[in-house]
Enzyme design. Structure first.
Site, mmCIF file in Angstrom:
data_model
loop_
_atom_site.group_PDB
_atom_site.id
_atom_site.type_symbol
_atom_site.label_atom_id
_atom_site.label_comp_id
_atom_site.label_asym_id
_atom_site.label_seq_id
_atom_site.Cartn_x
_atom_site.Cartn_y
_atom_site.Cartn_z
ATOM 1 N N PHE A 15 36.879 22.983 -44.351
ATOM 2 C CA PHE A 15 36.748 23.954 -45.449
ATOM 3 C C PHE A 15 36.642 25.333 -44.812
ATOM 4 O O PHE A 15 36.419 25.442 -43.605
ATOM 5 C CB PHE A 15 35.514 23.650 -46.312
ATOM 6 C CG PHE A 15 34.214 23.923 -45.612
ATOM 7 C CD1 PHE A 15 33.543 25.115 -45.805
ATOM 8 C CD2 PHE A 15 33.674 22.993 -44.729
ATOM 9 C CE1 PHE A 15 32.356 25.374 -45.143
ATOM 10 C CE2 PHE A 15 32.486 23.243 -44.066
ATOM 11 C CZ PHE A 15 31.818 24.444 -44.274
ATOM 12 N N SER A 237 24.323 27.571 -45.073
ATOM 13 C CA SER A 237 24.975 26.465 -44.374
ATOM 14 C C SER A 237 25.454 25.436 -45.381
ATOM 15 O O SER A 237 24.935 25.343 -46.496
ATOM 16 C CB SER A 237 24.017 25.820 -43.387
ATOM 17 O OG SER A 237 23.288 24.805 -44.043
ATOM 18 N N LYS A 238 26.432 24.668 -44.908
ATOM 19 C CA LYS A 238 27.068 23.648 -45.735
ATOM 20 C C LYS A 238 26.040 22.679 -46.322
ATOM 21 O O LYS A 238 26.190 22.197 -47.420
ATOM 22 C CB LYS A 238 28.059 22.908 -44.829
ATOM 23 C CG LYS A 238 28.849 21.825 -45.474
ATOM 24 C CD LYS A 238 29.976 21.398 -44.581
ATOM 25 C CE LYS A 238 29.541 20.344 -43.585
ATOM 26 N NZ LYS A 238 30.648 19.660 -42.929
ATOM 27 N N ARG A 239 24.985 22.394 -45.563
ATOM 28 C CA ARG A 239 23.987 21.422 -46.018
ATOM 29 C C ARG A 239 23.188 21.919 -47.221
ATOM 30 O O ARG A 239 22.857 21.165 -48.113
ATOM 31 C CB ARG A 239 23.030 21.057 -44.882
ATOM 32 C CG ARG A 239 23.554 19.950 -43.997
ATOM 33 C CD ARG A 239 22.684 19.790 -42.767
ATOM 34 N NE ARG A 239 22.772 20.964 -41.906
ATOM 35 C CZ ARG A 239 21.763 21.792 -41.641
ATOM 36 N NH1 ARG A 239 20.582 21.616 -42.170
ATOM 37 N NH2 ARG A 239 21.941 22.824 -40.835
ATOM 38 N N ARG A 240 22.838 23.231 -47.209
ATOM 39 C CA ARG A 240 21.953 23.728 -48.270
ATOM 40 C C ARG A 240 22.663 24.537 -49.340
ATOM 41 O O ARG A 240 22.159 24.690 -50.439
ATOM 42 C CB ARG A 240 20.900 24.699 -47.720
ATOM 43 C CG ARG A 240 20.160 24.344 -46.512
ATOM 44 C CD ARG A 240 19.166 25.473 -46.225
ATOM 45 N NE ARG A 240 19.721 26.424 -45.276
ATOM 46 C CZ ARG A 240 19.485 26.364 -43.972
ATOM 47 N NH1 ARG A 240 18.708 25.428 -43.500
ATOM 48 N NH2 ARG A 240 20.008 27.253 -43.172
#
Ligand code: GLU
Length: 470
Positions: A15, A237-240
């Site tokens: 992405f 970040s992608k996680r949050r």
């Protein structure tokens, strides 16, 4: 002076990060203002992680924000993996000139030495041991003594003590080039004049500057732009967080709004508004005006930008802009009876009320379905409330005759509200839910006019069956 050359060098991740998009736009804006060129280089050398199909995703994401490689010498995308020969040749030049040496220590041995020295990292053990090249032997750069000053266009001079920089690896034991080397060699090959990138690369910069110098080249203009943080001031970040540019595209953010908003993360156009057209951005963007401090990636502010850009569209453009979302909706609802004239009549009213294009179908679906999709929460909250049934009864009566245009429907309805001692907004709620299925939507009286008297009366009767009072 030769043409300034800019680039971005993303590693494919599946992405395209909004931070990468902001960096790309800063490069692009400056390339345009200075009459330079722009190159997309995909740093795809991490074979374990890379997937070729991701490359097209990067090209498409950039195209959406109006960016493409436009350097005739490097029409992109330029793939780093195609240039291993150049990387190796540069490494060999560095070795031949004494700027690099081989080391035969295993990672375990390096760790043991570091423990014994009480100093993290590699201690330069093989600098003068004359280790010959061979399998399992890494090539390392001989970091000179002294200090390295990086002149950063955003941050000013940043001094690094070379003692804190270990003799870093150029070629792994299997002979493959490391990021540090490949990145510099590619920038040199492409004759890049400006390296504008994320702040997290600043610690790499003294090493890279040493490589430029050791290869006999003048280092580029460096500029490290601030990180993007969320509401908790944590790096996004992608996680949050929502960080993929593509997800904003798919939810119906306009690319112009996105571009304008991304540009303001760390920089602001002069004047009293941040909402400015690209031409103004291009004329005014300067690295010296970029801030050092982290920039808040504020989704609410982005939504506000998008709402403004949507409202500013000529109606025809708005109708075209929402079409992809309407097409998806129509496909999911083959039973709907589509009427483009109704859509066109409704469009200006929808345009002022949505924040993303993806919200459009949900605002108007009730106009094209035999029955509105009833939102359970709205039914419970509004149709089952005290006055709902009485209001519907009176509304049915007052709508039965008279002129059927928005203005006269409104007048008729004002009398209903008055008779019940209710404010117009409050009285509207049960009518809106009965007719559209929801509590929010486009202006009610215009919607009723478009739907037609008979259909409105029919839905009001159906609505009564849901009030519990009929
Ligand atoms: N490939 C690096 C990254 O994706 C970029 C390095 C650079 O811009 O020099 O972070």
């Amino acid at each position: 002076m030769s043409t300034p050359r800019f680039r971005i060098a993303p590693s494919p991740t599946g992405f395209f990060h909004v931070g990468g998009a902001r960096t790309a736009l800063y490069n692009w804006a400056l390339a345009k203002r200075l009459g330079g060129t722009f190159v997309l280089r995909i740093e795809d050398t991490d074979e374990a992680r890379n997937r070729p199909e991701w490359n097209q995703g990067i090209v498409d994401a950039l195209a959406w924000i109006g960016i493409h490689s436009d350097d005739p010498a490097f029409e992109g995308p330029y793939l780093q993996s195609n240039f291993a020969t150049e990387h190796l040749a540069a490494a060999n030049r560095l070795y031949a000139a004494g700027h690099a040496y081989y080391c035969d220590l295993t990672p375990e041995q390096i760790q043991e030495r570091s423990k014994a020295n009480g100093k993290p990292g590699y201690d330069g053990y093989s600098r003068d041991r004359g280790v010959a090249p061979g399998p399992g032997r890494a090539m390392r750069f001989r970091v000179p003594s002294g200090s390295t000053v990086v002149h950063d266009a955003v941050r000013g001079g940043v001094t690094f003590d070379n003692d804190t920089i270990e003799d870093f690896v150029l070629l792994r034991g299997n002979g493959s080039p490391m990021f540090m080397l490949a990145n510099v060699v590619d920038d040199i090959t492409m004759r890049i004049s400006h390296v504008i990138r994320a702040e997290e690369h600043l610690p790499n910069t003294p090493k890279q500057q040493m490589l430029w110098n050791a290869l006999g080249e003048t280092p580029p203009v460096w500029a490290h732009v601030p990180v993007l943080v969320n509401e908790q001031r944590k790096k996004i970040s992608k996680r949050r967080d929502k960080v993929a540019l593509e997800s904003f595209r798919d939810e119906g953010y306009l690319s112009d709004a996105m571009v304008n908003y991304l540009m303001t993360l760390g920089w602001a156009p002069k004047g009293d508004t941040e909402i400015v057209p690209w031409a103004t951005i291009e004329q005014n963007f300067r690295l010296e005006d970029v801030t050092h401090s982290p920039a808040f990636f504020d989704l609410k502010k982005l939504a506000a930008f998008n709402g403004e850009y949507i409202r500013a569209l000529p109606v025809d453009d708005f109708v075209n802009a929402i079409e992809p979302w309407l097409a998806i909706w129509r496909e999911a609802h083959p039973e709907a009876v589509w009427n483009q004239d109704v859509l066109v009549a409704m469009a200006p009213l929808v345009q002022t009320r949505i924040v993303t294009l993806a919200e459009a179908p949900g605002m108007i679906d009730f106009l094209f379905l035999a029955d509105p999709v009833m939102d359970e929460a709205s039914v419970t909250k509004v149709l089952r409330s005290a006055d709902a049934d009485l209001v519907l009864v009176s509304t049915i009566e007052s709508f039965a005759a008279g002129e059927w245009v928005a203005e006269s429907i409104k007048t008729a309805f004002e009398r209903v509200a008055e008779a019940h001692g209710l404010k117009l907004g409050k009285a509207q709620a049960p009518v809106r839910v009965a007719v559209t299925g929801r509590t929010v939507g486009p202006p009610l009286f215009e919607s009723l006019e478009l739907l037609g008297r008979d259909e409105v009366l029919r839905r009001l009767h159906v609505g009564r069956t849901l009030t519990g009072g009929a």
